[in-house]
Design a protein around this motif. Structure first.
Motif, PDB file in Angstrom:
ATOM      1  N   SER A  14      13.257  -0.367   0.278  1.00  0.00           N
ATOM      2  CA  SER A  14      13.643   1.106   0.716  1.00  0.00           C
ATOM      3  C   SER A  14      14.492   2.020  -0.236  1.00  0.00           C
ATOM      4  N   GLY A  15      16.103   1.112  -0.471  1.00  0.00           N
ATOM      5  CA  GLY A  15      16.253   1.467  -1.383  1.00  0.00           C
ATOM      6  C   GLY A  15      15.662   2.250  -2.560  1.00  0.00           C
ATOM      7  N   VAL A  16      14.752   1.383  -3.401  1.00  0.00           N
ATOM      8  CA  VAL A  16      13.575   1.563  -4.651  1.00  0.00           C
ATOM      9  C   VAL A  16      13.628   3.637  -3.898  1.00  0.00           C
ATOM     10  N   THR A  17      12.370   2.868  -2.923  1.00  0.00           N
ATOM     11  CA  THR A  17      11.860   4.437  -2.354  1.00  0.00           C
ATOM     12  C   THR A  17      13.030   5.218  -2.035  1.00  0.00           C
ATOM     13  N   VAL A  18      13.730   5.095  -1.253  1.00  0.00           N
ATOM     14  CA  VAL A  18      14.617   6.740  -1.033  1.00  0.00           C
ATOM     15  C   VAL A  18      14.646   7.262  -2.385  1.00  0.00           C
ATOM     16  N   GLY A  46       5.663  -2.246  -1.528  1.00  0.00           N
ATOM     17  CA  GLY A  46       6.310  -3.635  -1.086  1.00  0.00           C
ATOM     18  C   GLY A  46       6.949  -3.237   0.197  1.00  0.00           C
ATOM     19  N   ILE A  47       7.171  -2.139   0.765  1.00  0.00           N
ATOM     20  CA  ILE A  47       7.650  -2.576   2.261  1.00  0.00           C
ATOM     21  C   ILE A  47       6.231  -2.624   3.648  1.00  0.00           C
ATOM     22  N   PHE A  48       5.171  -2.788   2.730  1.00  0.00           N
ATOM     23  CA  PHE A  48       4.029  -3.126   3.819  1.00  0.00           C
ATOM     24  C   PHE A  48       4.083  -4.325   3.566  1.00  0.00           C
ATOM     25  N   ILE A  49       4.303  -4.827   2.795  1.00  0.00           N
ATOM     26  CA  ILE A  49       4.433  -6.122   2.372  1.00  0.00           C
ATOM     27  C   ILE A  49       5.223  -6.794   3.254  1.00  0.00           C
ATOM     28  N   ALA A  57      -0.596  -2.118   2.157  1.00  0.00           N
ATOM     29  CA  ALA A  57       0.173  -3.231   1.044  1.00  0.00           C
ATOM     30  C   ALA A  57      -0.941  -2.564  -0.351  1.00  0.00           C
ATOM     31  N   VAL A  58      -2.245  -3.334  -0.744  1.00  0.00           N
ATOM     32  CA  VAL A  58      -3.480  -3.260  -1.206  1.00  0.00           C
ATOM     33  C   VAL A  58      -3.982  -2.027  -1.624  1.00  0.00           C
ATOM     34  N   ALA A  59      -3.845  -1.348  -0.303  1.00  0.00           N
ATOM     35  CA  ALA A  59      -4.673   0.029  -0.158  1.00  0.00           C
ATOM     36  C   ALA A  59      -3.604   1.058  -0.799  1.00  0.00           C
ATOM     37  N   GLN A  60      -2.475   0.460  -0.605  1.00  0.00           N
ATOM     38  CA  GLN A  60      -1.302   1.654  -1.016  1.00  0.00           C
ATOM     39  C   GLN A  60      -1.548   1.833  -3.342  1.00  0.00           C
ATOM     40  N   ILE A  61      -1.207   0.693  -2.871  1.00  0.00           N
ATOM     41  CA  ILE A  61      -1.376   0.503  -4.296  1.00  0.00           C
ATOM     42  C   ILE A  61      -2.648   1.033  -5.221  1.00  0.00           C
ATOM     43  N   LEU A  62      -3.795   0.618  -5.032  1.00  0.00           N
ATOM     44  CA  LEU A  62      -4.996   0.878  -5.222  1.00  0.00           C
ATOM     45  C   LEU A  62      -5.322   2.616  -5.348  1.00  0.00           C
ATOM     46  N   ILE A  63      -4.542   3.295  -3.913  1.00  0.00           N
ATOM     47  CA  ILE A  63      -5.088   4.255  -3.209  1.00  0.00           C
ATOM     48  C   ILE A  63      -3.990   5.285  -3.943  1.00  0.00           C
ATOM     49  N   TYR A  64      -2.650   4.978  -3.800  1.00  0.00           N
ATOM     50  CA  TYR A  64      -1.386   6.246  -4.154  1.00  0.00           C
ATOM     51  C   TYR A  64      -1.522   5.695  -5.370  1.00  0.00           C
ATOM     52  N   ALA A  65      -0.556   4.412  -5.623  1.00  0.00           N
ATOM     53  CA  ALA A  65      -0.497   4.482  -7.410  1.00  0.00           C
ATOM     54  C   ALA A  65      -1.055   4.444  -7.928  1.00  0.00           C
TER      55      ALA A  65
END
Lengths: 171, 128
Positions: A14-18, A46-49, A57-65
């Motif tokens: 959360s800290g990394v994200t913010v 990572g937060i989703f995991i 989390a996988v969708a976040q990595i593939l689609i967004y990242a």
């Protein structure tokens, strides 16, 4: 989420994200802003995991990242160097207002919602399992038609992209 | 897999980040402790010890033609999202319905392979 390691990871991510989201706002160079945005996306994955939503989390990595950040990097790299300035945007005040309002609404909804939290004794047998197997079974079982139609949607997007680019080159 | 099992992934990320960072930190510490000599010269500071010298900066404007490749990447990236749950279930599906489960994914990939063939045919994969 009682494991102290998972709780620690949740707050660290959360800290990394913010912090990286704030850096997107603060850095002067637009490409650096995109890199911090990718870091925020990865932190969110990572937060989703830690919340036991591994497919998300996988969708976040593939689609967004992956996909969205590629499009953003291209959008930045295709613009002339002089326009790549993250500073002194006209939209700073409206952006802060919209983001603040949205964050307030989300926070109010999160507080007001009855989350139907499971009691401690129910959590025992509902051990957190991977969600991907269940999603796959649903996707290939009752929803197999939607699964196949999704490929047609992607095909339409691919052909549309090619047609648009080719039209531009001919003109 | 429970969230704690992903701790290994986190450990790998921390290891991966510290692996390149550690030599830099140790080098700086040794320099501060006056244990490391520092005699820079142009050859040492060159980006490559050998090979073609790079010209200009990496901040130049990209050719707009790259954008089609980015769009193609996005399409097939989304395809992977749909195939991932299928692949995770393949171990159990291979026992219960071996041909049907492969056929379902084959149809899915076949439709997108048609799109790739169309892109190839239209010359979208060529550099012009």
């Amino acid at each position: 989420m009682d494991n102290p390691g998972v709780v620690g990871a949740f707050y660290l991510l959360s800290g990394v994200t913010v912090l990286s989201s704030l850096a997107v706002f603060a850095v002067r160079n637009l490409l650096h802003a995109v890199v911090f945005l990718v870091l925020a996306f990865v932190g969110m994955a990572g937060i989703f995991i830690t919340l036991s939503a591994d497919f998300l989390a996988v969708a976040q990595i593939l689609i967004y990242a992956g996909a969205v950040s590629i499009l953003l990097v291209f959008a930045v790299m295709l613009t002339p160097l002089a326009d790549r300035n993250n500073a002194n945007s006209l939209f700073v005040l409206p952006g802060v207002a919209v983001a603040g309002g949205f964050a307030t609404i989300v926070a109010l909804v999160a507080v007001a919602t009855d989350w139907n939290v499971l009691a401690e004794e129910d959590l025992g047998y509902r051990s957190f399992a991977t969600t991907i197997a269940d999603i796959g079974q649903a996707l290939l079982g009752p929803y197999v038609l939607a699964f196949e139609v999704a490929s047609v949607l992607l095909l339409a997007a691919l052909i549309g992209a090619i047609v648009l680019v080719r039209e531009e080159e001919r003109a | 897999m429970i969230p704690a099992d992903f701790g290994r992934v986190g450990l790998l990320i921390i290891l991966g980040l510290s692996f390149p960072a550690l030599p830099l930190v140790v080098s700086q510490l040794l320099l501060r402790a006056k244990q490391r000599p520092e005699n820079p010269d142009p050859v040492k500071n060159a980006i490559y010890e050998c090979g073609v010298e790079s010209e200009g900066t990496a901040w130049g404007q990209f050719n707009a033609r790259y954008y089609l490749f980015a769009l193609g990447f996005v399409i097939f990236d989304v395809e992977v999202i749909f195939l991932y749950p299928w692949a995770v279930n393949q171990a159990s599906l291979a026992l219960t319905e071996p041909l049907v489960s492969i056929a379902k994914a084959a149809i899915f990939m076949g439709v997108l392979a048609f799109g790739l063939a169309y892109a190839w045919r239209r010359g979208a994969l060529e550099w012009r």
